[in-house]
Design a protein around this motif. Structure first.
Motif, PDB file in Angstrom:
ATOM      1  N   PHE A  59     -42.162  49.910  17.389  1.00 36.04           N
ATOM      2  CA  PHE A  59     -43.161  51.340  18.117  1.00 36.04           C
ATOM      3  C   PHE A  59     -43.980  51.161  18.373  1.00 36.04           C
ATOM      4  O   PHE A  59     -45.198  50.343  17.490  1.00 36.04           O
ATOM      5  CB  PHE A  59     -43.013  51.866  16.608  1.00 36.04           C
ATOM      6  CG  PHE A  59     -41.788  52.157  16.164  1.00 36.04           C
ATOM      7  CD1 PHE A  59     -40.672  53.397  16.594  1.00 36.04           C
ATOM      8  CD2 PHE A  59     -40.881  51.638  15.507  1.00 36.04           C
ATOM      9  CE1 PHE A  59     -39.171  53.115  16.277  1.00 36.04           C
ATOM     10  CE2 PHE A  59     -39.724  51.447  14.637  1.00 36.04           C
ATOM     11  CZ  PHE A  59     -38.743  52.770  15.863  1.00 36.04           C
TER      12      PHE A  59
ATOM     13  N   SER B 144     -30.002  53.780  19.705  1.00 42.26           N
ATOM     14  CA  SER B 144     -31.729  54.164  19.902  1.00 42.26           C
ATOM     15  C   SER B 144     -32.838  54.583  18.411  1.00 42.26           C
ATOM     16  O   SER B 144     -32.093  55.081  17.480  1.00 42.26           O
ATOM     17  CB  SER B 144     -32.000  55.521  20.768  1.00 42.26           C
ATOM     18  OG  SER B 144     -31.628  56.182  19.621  1.00 42.26           O
TER      19      SER B 144
ATOM     20  N   GLU C 239     -35.909  55.818  16.259  1.00 41.52           N
ATOM     21  CA  GLU C 239     -36.750  57.695  16.387  1.00 41.52           C
ATOM     22  C   GLU C 239     -37.586  57.642  14.808  1.00 41.52           C
ATOM     23  O   GLU C 239     -36.729  57.261  14.028  1.00 41.52           O
ATOM     24  CB  GLU C 239     -36.717  58.035  16.867  1.00 41.52           C
ATOM     25  CG  GLU C 239     -35.662  59.114  16.493  1.00 41.52           C
ATOM     26  CD  GLU C 239     -35.670  60.327  16.875  1.00 41.52           C
ATOM     27  OE1 GLU C 239     -36.054  61.091  18.069  1.00 41.52           O
ATOM     28  OE2 GLU C 239     -34.238  61.166  17.272  1.00 41.52           O
TER      29      GLU C 239
ATOM     30  N   THR D  82     -37.052  52.893  21.161  1.00 39.21           N
ATOM     31  CA  THR D  82     -36.713  53.227  20.199  1.00 39.21           C
ATOM     32  C   THR D  82     -38.409  54.982  20.702  1.00 39.21           C
ATOM     33  O   THR D  82     -38.805  54.257  21.995  1.00 39.21           O
ATOM     34  CB  THR D  82     -38.285  52.301  19.330  1.00 39.21           C
ATOM     35  OG1 THR D  82     -39.444  52.113  20.454  1.00 39.21           O
ATOM     36  CG2 THR D  82     -37.027  50.617  19.333  1.00 39.21           C
ATOM     37  N   SER D  83     -38.330  55.321  19.831  1.00 40.10           N
ATOM     38  CA  SER D  83     -39.063  56.651  20.315  1.00 40.10           C
ATOM     39  C   SER D  83     -40.133  56.435  18.624  1.00 40.10           C
ATOM     40  O   SER D  83     -40.353  56.782  17.799  1.00 40.10           O
ATOM     41  CB  SER D  83     -38.375  57.487  20.048  1.00 40.10           C
ATOM     42  OG  SER D  83     -39.499  58.607  20.425  1.00 40.10           O
ATOM     43  N   SER D  84     -41.313  56.547  18.422  1.00 43.97           N
ATOM     44  CA  SER D  84     -42.250  56.301  18.017  1.00 43.97           C
ATOM     45  C   SER D  84     -42.772  57.807  17.024  1.00 43.97           C
ATOM     46  O   SER D  84     -42.554  59.114  17.567  1.00 43.97           O
ATOM     47  CB  SER D  84     -44.284  55.906  18.359  1.00 43.97           C
ATOM     48  OG  SER D  84     -44.394  54.954  18.841  1.00 43.97           O
TER      49      SER D  84
END
Length: 165
Positions: free
Chosen positions: A46, A97, A99, A131-133
């Motif tokens: 991330f 995914s 997050e 990935t999503s920070s």
């Protein structure tokens, strides 16, 4: 004789109380031991992990599927490398995914996993590609204040231009 029997029962009751409180404290602090025999590890990277901590929950559809076991900084790319330890009964596909989410407005942060459509599952030690920070509240407020100040400055310039001869 009666006094010693009462003292014995009080001692047993106090010991059970101490054991119960210790167990409860470990449960609340997420420090209960987990067996490693039925787990596997995945890695997610991330840009910003916000306030994510080791032992934070990993959830999929709201169900606890694992915990964060390690957080490190990759000094070559300067991203946070998070190691997830997942229960082996939960398998995720190669296009899953991850997050970083927050429980409530100011609650604890956790990792949410979403299953993908690929038929091939990730193996232990592999990396989650999507990935999503974390959304950091301070950064959002800063961006809002900056855009608000810029908007006021532009409207002030426009008002000054209209009144100039």
């Amino acid at each position: 004789m009666k006094r010693s029997i009462i003292d014995l029962w009080v001692g047993i009751f106090v010991a059970i109380g101490i054991i119960s409180i210790t167990f409860l404290a470990l449960k609340v602090a997420n420090l209960t031991p987990q067996s490693d025999s039925n787990t596997y590890s995945l890695i997610a990277e991330f840009d910003n992990i916000g306030g994510l901590k080791v032992k934070a929950p990993v959830k999929s559809s709201g169900v606890l599927v694992g915990r964060v076991s390690n957080i490190q900084l990759d000094t070559k790319r300067y991203v946070a490398r998070v190691t997830l330890t997942l229960n082996s009964q939960y398998q995720f596909s190669r296009d899953a995914s991850a997050e970083i989410l927050t429980a409530g407005l100011l609650g604890e942060q956790y990792i949410g996993l979403a299953q993908g459509g690929d038929e091939t599952n990730l193996k232990s030690g592999e990396r989650i590609q999507l990935t999503s920070s974390a959304l950091v509240l301070e950064q959002l407020i800063g961006k809002f204040m900056t855009s608000f100040a810029e908007g006021n400055a532009k409207s002030g310039d426009a008002a000054t231009a209209k009144t100039a001869p």
